[in-house]
Each structure stands twice: as C-alpha cells, then as structure tokens.
Design an enzyme around this catalytic site. Sequence first.
Site, PDB file in Angstrom:
ATOM      1  N   LYS A   1       0.837  -1.217   0.000  1.00 51.45           N
ATOM      2  CA  LYS A   1       0.000   0.000   0.000  1.00 51.45           C
ATOM      3  C   LYS A   1       0.868   1.261   0.000  1.00 51.45           C
ATOM      4  O   LYS A   1       0.669   2.178  -0.792  1.00 51.45           O
ATOM      5  CB  LYS A   1      -0.949  -0.028   1.213  1.00 51.45           C
TER       6      LYS A   1
ATOM      7  N   CYS B   1      -4.229  11.001   0.921  1.00 58.07           N
ATOM      8  CA  CYS B   1      -3.381   9.799   0.885  1.00 58.07           C
ATOM      9  C   CYS B   1      -1.937  10.050   0.459  1.00 58.07           C
ATOM     10  O   CYS B   1      -1.020   9.741   1.206  1.00 58.07           O
ATOM     11  CB  CYS B   1      -4.018   8.747  -0.021  1.00 58.07           C
TER      12      CYS B   1
HETATM   13  N1  LIG Z   1      -9.684   8.283   1.027  1.00 61.14           N
HETATM   14  C1  LIG Z   1      -9.130   7.443   0.173  1.00 61.14           C
HETATM   15  O1  LIG Z   1      -9.255   7.593  -1.034  1.00 61.14           O
HETATM   16  C2  LIG Z   1      -8.347   6.247   0.680  1.00 61.14           C
HETATM   17  C3  LIG Z   1      -7.946   5.271  -0.241  1.00 61.14           C
HETATM   18  C4  LIG Z   1      -7.249   4.167   0.210  1.00 61.14           C
HETATM   19  C5  LIG Z   1      -6.915   4.060   1.566  1.00 61.14           C
HETATM   20  N2  LIG Z   1      -7.302   5.038   2.437  1.00 61.14           N
HETATM   21  C6  LIG Z   1      -6.989   4.859   3.858  1.00 61.14           C
HETATM   22  O2  LIG Z   1      -8.169   4.391   4.517  1.00 61.14           O
HETATM   23  C7  LIG Z   1      -8.268   4.947   5.824  1.00 61.14           C
HETATM   24  C8  LIG Z   1      -9.559   5.740   5.940  1.00 61.14           C
HETATM   25  O3  LIG Z   1      -9.509   6.802   5.014  1.00 61.14           O
HETATM   26  P1  LIG Z   1     -10.783   7.752   4.785  1.00 61.14           P
HETATM   27  O4  LIG Z   1     -10.412   8.724   3.736  1.00 61.14           O
HETATM   28  O5  LIG Z   1     -11.994   6.912   4.621  1.00 61.14           O
HETATM   29  O6  LIG Z   1     -10.826   8.484   6.220  1.00 61.14           O
HETATM   30  P2  LIG Z   1     -11.977   9.391   6.813  1.00 61.14           P
HETATM   31  O7  LIG Z   1     -11.302  10.304   7.767  1.00 61.14           O
HETATM   32  O8  LIG Z   1     -12.805   9.947   5.716  1.00 61.14           O
HETATM   33  O9  LIG Z   1     -12.893   8.363   7.626  1.00 61.14           O
HETATM   34  C9  LIG Z   1     -12.535   7.757   8.827  1.00 61.14           C
HETATM   35  C10 LIG Z   1     -13.823   7.553   9.619  1.00 61.14           C
HETATM   36  O10 LIG Z   1     -13.533   6.716  10.735  1.00 61.14           O
HETATM   37  C11 LIG Z   1     -14.353   7.149  11.817  1.00 61.14           C
HETATM   38  N3  LIG Z   1     -13.794   6.621  13.079  1.00 61.14           N
HETATM   39  C12 LIG Z   1     -12.671   6.990  13.712  1.00 61.14           C
HETATM   40  N4  LIG Z   1     -12.503   6.242  14.831  1.00 61.14           N
HETATM   41  C13 LIG Z   1     -13.548   5.379  14.886  1.00 61.14           C
HETATM   42  C14 LIG Z   1     -13.930   4.347  15.775  1.00 61.14           C
HETATM   43  N5  LIG Z   1     -13.198   4.034  16.849  1.00 61.14           N
HETATM   44  N6  LIG Z   1     -15.077   3.677  15.517  1.00 61.14           N
HETATM   45  C15 LIG Z   1     -15.813   3.963  14.428  1.00 61.14           C
HETATM   46  N7  LIG Z   1     -15.499   4.922  13.537  1.00 61.14           N
HETATM   47  C16 LIG Z   1     -14.372   5.616  13.770  1.00 61.14           C
HETATM   48  C17 LIG Z   1     -14.298   8.663  11.696  1.00 61.14           C
HETATM   49  O11 LIG Z   1     -15.362   9.280  12.408  1.00 61.14           O
HETATM   50  C18 LIG Z   1     -14.425   8.840  10.182  1.00 61.14           C
HETATM   51  O12 LIG Z   1     -15.763   8.964   9.764  1.00 61.14           O
HETATM   52  C19 LIG Z   1      -7.010   5.788   6.007  1.00 61.14           C
HETATM   53  O13 LIG Z   1      -6.033   4.994   6.615  1.00 61.14           O
HETATM   54  C20 LIG Z   1      -6.592   6.118   4.589  1.00 61.14           C
HETATM   55  O14 LIG Z   1      -5.211   6.353   4.469  1.00 61.14           O
HETATM   56  C21 LIG Z   1      -8.024   6.117   2.017  1.00 61.14           C
END
Ligand SMILES: NC(=O)c1ccc[n+]([C@@H]2O[C@H](COP(=O)([O-])OP(=O)(O)OC[C@H]3O[C@@H](n4cnc5c(N)ncnc54)[C@H](O)[C@@H]3O)[C@@H](O)[C@H]2O)c1
Length: 443
Positions: free
Chosen positions: A200, A256
């Site tokens: 990743k 990211c």
């Molecule tokens: N955004 C992208 O395009 C993308 C793509 C691939 C990987 N990622 C990875 O995936 C992960 C999430 O990214 P994202 O963009 O969706 O993040 P985001 O910040 O949009 O969403 C994270 C969510 O998790 C919730 N959360 C936090 N702690 C929690 C808990 N204990 N219980 C339940 N919910 C909880 C938050 O309230 C939030 O809504 C990150 O590690 C990111 O690097 C993101």
Amino acid sequence: MRITIAGTGYVGLVAAVCLAVRGHDVVAVDREEIVRGLKEGKPGIWEPGLDKLLAEAIGSGRLAFGTDIARAAVHADALMIAVGTPSLADGSADMRQLRAAFGELMRARVCPKLVIVKSTVPIGTCEEWGTILRREGFDTEVAYNPEFMRQGSAIRDFLEPARIVLGCDSPAAAERLRRLYAAWNAPIHLCGRRSAEMIKYASNAFLATKLSFANMMADLCEGYGADIRDVVAGIGFDKRIGGDYMQAGVGYGGSCLPKDLQALQAAGRAVGCPLPLLDAAKQVNDRRIPALFDKLLAAWEELPRSGKRLTVFGLSFKPNTGDLREAPALAFLSMCLTHGIDVCAYDPVVRSIPLPGVQLASDPYEAAAASDAVAIMTEWPQLAALDWHRIASAMRTPVVLDGRNALPKDAIVRLLAASGARYVPTGHPASALRPTPALAGNM
Ligand SMILES: NC(=O)c1ccc[n+]([C@@H]2O[C@H](COP(=O)([O-])OP(=O)(O)OC[C@H]3O[C@@H](n4cnc5c(N)ncnc54)[C@H](O)[C@@H]3O)[C@@H](O)[C@H]2O)c1
C-alpha cells in the site's frame, strides 16, 4: 458473510455499500452525528453515485448503521477497520483511531475471528495487534487488505479493482478473505501481512514519484519550449513507463499521497534506511505552489502590485470529489492571502472552506468578474465547458493560469479572443494552441 465496518469515511462507507450490494450483511459504525445522516440515506461525503447506491443497499435490508463497534461485531464473521490514519507532526501515522477501535472491542471482550484492517497502517501493525489480541485471550487473526480506490471513482474502483491484495498468515484467514471477495472478478494477490502493508505504501509512494517526475519534466519543457503533454504521451507508449498518473499540474494533494509518502519516509528513518527518491518527490511537490505564485507575479509584472484580485477555479484536490484535505488550491489561496491579494473562489461542489478571508462564489462568471487573474487548480470538466471569452471579457486583467492544463483548444482560442487576454499553461508554451490529450481520469 456478516461484516461489521468501523469507520464510514470515504473508504468505510464505499466498502460498506459495495459489500452490501454484492450480497453481504453489513453493519457500519461511526460517530452518532455521522450515523444519523447515513440512516436517512445521506452520505456525509460527496462521491459520484454514492447516494444512489447507499439507498439501494439500505433498501435491500443488507446495510445498517450503528455507533457501538462491539455490539455490531458480536455476531459478525469479520470486522473491517477503515478508520483514519492521518499524519503526526513527524510524518509518521497517527494510530489513535485504530487503537480506540481495538480498545472498544477489548473492553467489551468482543472480537470476531477475523479482523480485516483496510486503513493504511505502518508495516508490522497487523502482526502487533494480532499478538496483543491473542495475549488478551481472543481467538482472532488480524489480516491486512489495503484499499486502492481513488476518490471520484471510488465505487467503480471498489467493485472492479485492478487487484485485491490479501495479507494474512494463516490458511483459515486466507479462506475467509477469499469468501469475502468471492463475487469479485479481480486477480487476488495473497501475501504476508508485512508485505501487504508495504504494498500500500509503495503504491502511493510510486504514484507520488511519478507525478513529481511529470511536474519536474514540465518545468524543463517550459525552459525549452517543449510540450509536457506530448512528452508524456510519447513516453507513455512504452508499457514499462505508462502514461497514467503523469499529468503535470499544481502537485498532488488529498488525504493519501502526501500522508503516505511522509509515513514511508518516517518508516525509513526508523530503521536507518535512506529513501532519497521519496525525499526528492516531496521536494518537487512542495515547490509547485510557490512556482505557480511566481508565475502569477510574472503575469502581473507590468502592473502595480497593490489592489490585486485573484479568482481560483476548483478547490477540491481533484475533480469529482468535495475533499479539501491537502488540496493544492488551499495552499495557493493561503499564499495569496499572505501576500495581501484579495481572493475569491468557485468550485462546482465545495460549499465551504476552512480559510477565512476567501469569498466563495456560487457562479463562476460572478467569481471571475473584475479579477486580475483566474487560476484553475482542479480540472473539473465543467470548467473547460465555460464561456471563456465571456470570463476574460469581464475580468479587470484577463490572465488565466491553467494549473492543470484543463482548457481545451477551443476554450483557449475563445479566451485569447478577448482584448489583452493572456493564457499561462503548465509545461508547454502559451503560444502552442494544442488540444489537451486524453489523459484525464488518471488521478
Ligand atoms: N480516502 C481514500 O481515497 C483512501 C484510499 C485508500 C486508503 N485510504 C486509507 O483508509 C483509511 C480511511 O480513510 P478515509 O479517507 O476513509 O478516512 P476518513 O477520515 O474519511 O474516515 C474515517 C472515519 O472513521 C471514523 N472513526 C474513527 N474512529 C472510529 C472508531 N473508533 N469507531 C468507528 N469509527 C471511527 C471517523 O469518524 C471517520 O468517519 C485511512 O487509513 C486512509 O489512508 C483512504
């Protein structure tokens, strides 16, 4: 399968909806204020097609929402963790959300046999949590299944991925993970957890490096009167290089690439392994906004410095998303504000920004009127379709900085037909009115 998902951000919500429409029973968990909207079918994020698919998944009875991970996970076959892992000040990943999720499960003494980490996490994280859970008496394997979706095409990317990487260390976990994706028609790459975690980071580091390479070459093209779009198209024929993810522009942003590149640099430092290529990729990216600002000042060279007004078109870090995390447009606006420039912005979907002092307009023509420059920071297709003659004619100083080479030839011709209009593209001479090659959709 019965799947619980912790986190309903871009990754968690898209995963929840897609797993439900492919036949799994999903309960997705997040904070009360987020879940309230989701239960009413309102995604808190802007992603094309998500509202429709969310309604379909809820209507099928296979997607529900909750606020308590442990309660949602009691009868689950697997728990998927998709919480945020933002950057700490030293560039390493902030693991507090992940720790909080595991903490809730351990306190409630609930954990399914399989935990699938989807968040981007430092190498060794899944092994570490597997050991902790076993030590605490849970019969749980922690697997890693990185997500490669791109915001703006997240649903298609999730449903039709180029590959599915499954990192696990036992045949039983591998079998469960394969069952989860049984309805998917994509190559499965099965490997150890550390390798999956590295895949990743390596993917995002490579993409960031590729973009910085294109941006570095764009600067050189400007110096020599070559056209970066032709250069990228020409080298892209070589399959070893490929033309995807090579659009020159104002630099990469989003939640990211910047964060994951920094996390990998921190990982290198932690084991004494220098990563000079990544340092250079970041350095090139960090120069994009100051370099664009220099172009702006050069375009205003003949004019008095005070009382200038700039309009930014496009705020999100890429088209087809409302996400402003690490958006280059915000960095550019901040820089302009610092230098006393009056700024205004227009974006097709963004309706508020965390920058006091920026006027947000709902109409692009109104936004550009009486401006001394328009800077295109996001290549929204809507911007290319605007009447650029009308825009240039209404500006006080008709200068257009095309930070993304977003304008097609006919738009540029109309723009230049306005009296005194000046077009400043990226990585090619302003005089060469050539159509933008079809490289869109690679971000
Ligand atoms: N955004 C992208 O395009 C993308 C793509 C691939 C990987 N990622 C990875 O995936 C992960 C999430 O990214 P994202 O963009 O969706 O993040 P985001 O910040 O949009 O969403 C994270 C969510 O998790 C919730 N959360 C936090 N702690 C929690 C808990 N204990 N219980 C339940 N919910 C909880 C938050 O309230 C939030 O809504 C990150 O590690 C990111 O690097 C993101």
